[in-house]
Motif scaffolding. Sequence first.
Motif, mmCIF file in Angstrom:
data_model
loop_
_atom_site.group_PDB
_atom_site.id
_atom_site.type_symbol
_atom_site.label_atom_id
_atom_site.label_comp_id
_atom_site.label_asym_id
_atom_site.label_seq_id
_atom_site.Cartn_x
_atom_site.Cartn_y
_atom_site.Cartn_z
ATOM 1 N N LYS A 148 0.832 -1.193 0.000
ATOM 2 C CA LYS A 148 0.000 0.000 0.000
ATOM 3 C C LYS A 148 0.873 1.252 0.000
ATOM 4 O O LYS A 148 2.051 1.227 0.354
ATOM 5 N N PHE A 149 0.246 2.377 -0.400
ATOM 6 C CA PHE A 149 0.916 3.670 -0.403
ATOM 7 C C PHE A 149 0.429 4.477 0.807
ATOM 8 O O PHE A 149 -0.637 4.195 1.363
ATOM 9 N N PRO A 150 1.202 5.479 1.248
ATOM 10 C CA PRO A 150 0.829 6.217 2.460
ATOM 11 C C PRO A 150 -0.595 6.758 2.466
ATOM 12 O O PRO A 150 -1.264 6.737 3.503
ATOM 13 N N HIS A 151 -1.088 7.230 1.304
ATOM 14 C CA HIS A 151 -2.433 7.803 1.292
ATOM 15 C C HIS A 151 -3.519 6.746 1.488
ATOM 16 O O HIS A 151 -4.680 7.089 1.750
ATOM 17 N N GLU A 152 -3.161 5.478 1.364
ATOM 18 C CA GLU A 152 -4.123 4.398 1.556
ATOM 19 C C GLU A 152 -4.201 3.925 3.013
ATOM 20 O O GLU A 152 -4.980 3.026 3.328
ATOM 21 N N LEU A 153 -3.395 4.523 3.873
ATOM 22 C CA LEU A 153 -3.348 4.123 5.273
ATOM 23 C C LEU A 153 -3.944 5.213 6.149
ATOM 24 O O LEU A 153 -3.962 6.389 5.786
ATOM 25 N N SER A 154 -4.407 4.819 7.327
ATOM 26 C CA SER A 154 -4.873 5.796 8.302
ATOM 27 C C SER A 154 -3.670 6.462 8.968
ATOM 28 O O SER A 154 -2.517 6.020 8.804
ATOM 29 N N GLY A 155 -3.920 7.522 9.730
ATOM 30 C CA GLY A 155 -2.831 8.218 10.400
ATOM 31 C C GLY A 155 -2.070 7.318 11.352
ATOM 32 O O GLY A 155 -0.833 7.336 11.399
ATOM 33 N N GLY A 156 -2.813 6.516 12.116
ATOM 34 C CA GLY A 156 -2.161 5.608 13.050
ATOM 35 C C GLY A 156 -1.344 4.542 12.344
ATOM 36 O O GLY A 156 -0.248 4.177 12.795
ATOM 37 N N GLN A 157 -1.837 4.037 11.207
ATOM 38 C CA GLN A 157 -1.098 3.031 10.440
ATOM 39 C C GLN A 157 0.159 3.633 9.828
ATOM 40 O O GLN A 157 1.212 2.996 9.804
ATOM 41 N N ARG A 158 0.067 4.881 9.339
ATOM 42 C CA ARG A 158 1.264 5.543 8.790
ATOM 43 C C ARG A 158 2.318 5.730 9.870
ATOM 44 O O ARG A 158 3.505 5.540 9.618
ATOM 45 N N GLN A 159 1.887 6.093 11.082
ATOM 46 C CA GLN A 159 2.858 6.281 12.158
ATOM 47 C C GLN A 159 3.508 4.961 12.543
ATOM 48 O O GLN A 159 4.700 4.910 12.867
ATOM 49 N N ARG A 160 2.767 3.878 12.474
ATOM 50 C CA ARG A 160 3.347 2.556 12.761
ATOM 51 C C ARG A 160 4.369 2.172 11.692
ATOM 52 O O ARG A 160 5.389 1.547 11.998
ATOM 53 N N VAL A 161 4.100 2.547 10.438
ATOM 54 C CA VAL A 161 5.079 2.293 9.377
ATOM 55 C C VAL A 161 6.354 3.099 9.639
ATOM 56 O O VAL A 161 7.472 2.598 9.463
ATOM 57 N N ALA A 162 6.195 4.349 10.076
ATOM 58 C CA ALA A 162 7.354 5.185 10.381
ATOM 59 C C ALA A 162 8.170 4.579 11.528
ATOM 60 O O ALA A 162 9.401 4.608 11.503
ATOM 61 N N ILE A 163 7.493 4.032 12.523
ATOM 62 C CA ILE A 163 8.199 3.384 13.633
ATOM 63 C C ILE A 163 8.885 2.109 13.150
ATOM 64 O O ILE A 163 10.029 1.816 13.527
#
Length: 341
Positions: A148-163
């Motif tokens: 998936k691409f960042p725009h397809e994720l929720s804010g919390g999911q994007r932050q988990r990817v960053a972690i």
Amino acid sequence: MEARHLTKHFPVHQLRPSRVKQVVHAVEDVSLALPEATVTAVVGESGSGKSTLARLLTQLITPTSGELLLDGLPVGTGSKARREYTRLVHLVLQDPFSSLNAVHSVRYHLERPLKLHGHAGNRDELDGKVRQLLERVALSPADRFIDKFPHELSGGQRQRVAIARGLAVEPRVLLADEPVSMLDVSIRLGVLNLLDELRERERLAILYVTHDIASARYLADTAVVMYAGQVVESGPATQITDSPAHPYTQLLLSAAPDPARAEPPVLRGRGSPPSLVNPPSGCRFHPRCPFAMAVCKESAPPALPVADEQVAACWLHTTERTAAQSKPLATAAADAIGTGS
């Protein structure tokens, strides 16, 4: 990790250069330690120097003075030492949408640090490591998120990817710069619990930068309160929130939402933070402090012990300035103001 006497002054770009070079006193003589498997919260309002401190710890900006130590040894300045430092110390930014490249998939974001630091292996090993990273931050099943691409994720999911990107190269220190401030209230707790799990499972030293002192109490072992670029109080997080010793910490707590509070909060101290180009003399909080004395304007207070492992930079806690150490802070301050001392 340990920081000793970190100071950062940013030069002010002046349209009409004068003899006096102006600087922004962003961080002033800050020392702190980040022990293994602990969370240290840095708390303060906007402009207090929290994010600048986090960037100093990652070496994204160079300090004006002070030093960093890892395992008791000064951090090297050579290219090889810097590369190793960037592997061991990772920064998680506040906005996960801007910290992830919108044109690349989750797979790309997690593969890139593995390749840069020589942890890639063959294609099957690389794919397996990426899936393990997603599982470690509770993005499972991995097949659902990996392409998936960042725009397809929720804010919390994007932050988990960053972690997860930070965990890719097995760091020892994780610096989280307000990681939940841009997330919905309903999903903030999940990210905080993830950081708590990483502290326990990965034995990470975590710096949690926040303006929310309530979440600092929930997550952190130690709290460091910053105001106008300086540390005004530090100690165990629960102790600081239960028995704040500095008037600024009291102000933060009185402004924090409390569902159990029956009446509107009484804010002890009004006004806005001072200019960091021309900070006030003495204690930088004295223009807003309801307990300010003459000495507060004249000289900066030292860090004074107020309880077990708790220190506060406030003249109210010197035996010369209070009638008795056993008196409550407000009573001692009232006596000091009343006598004009």
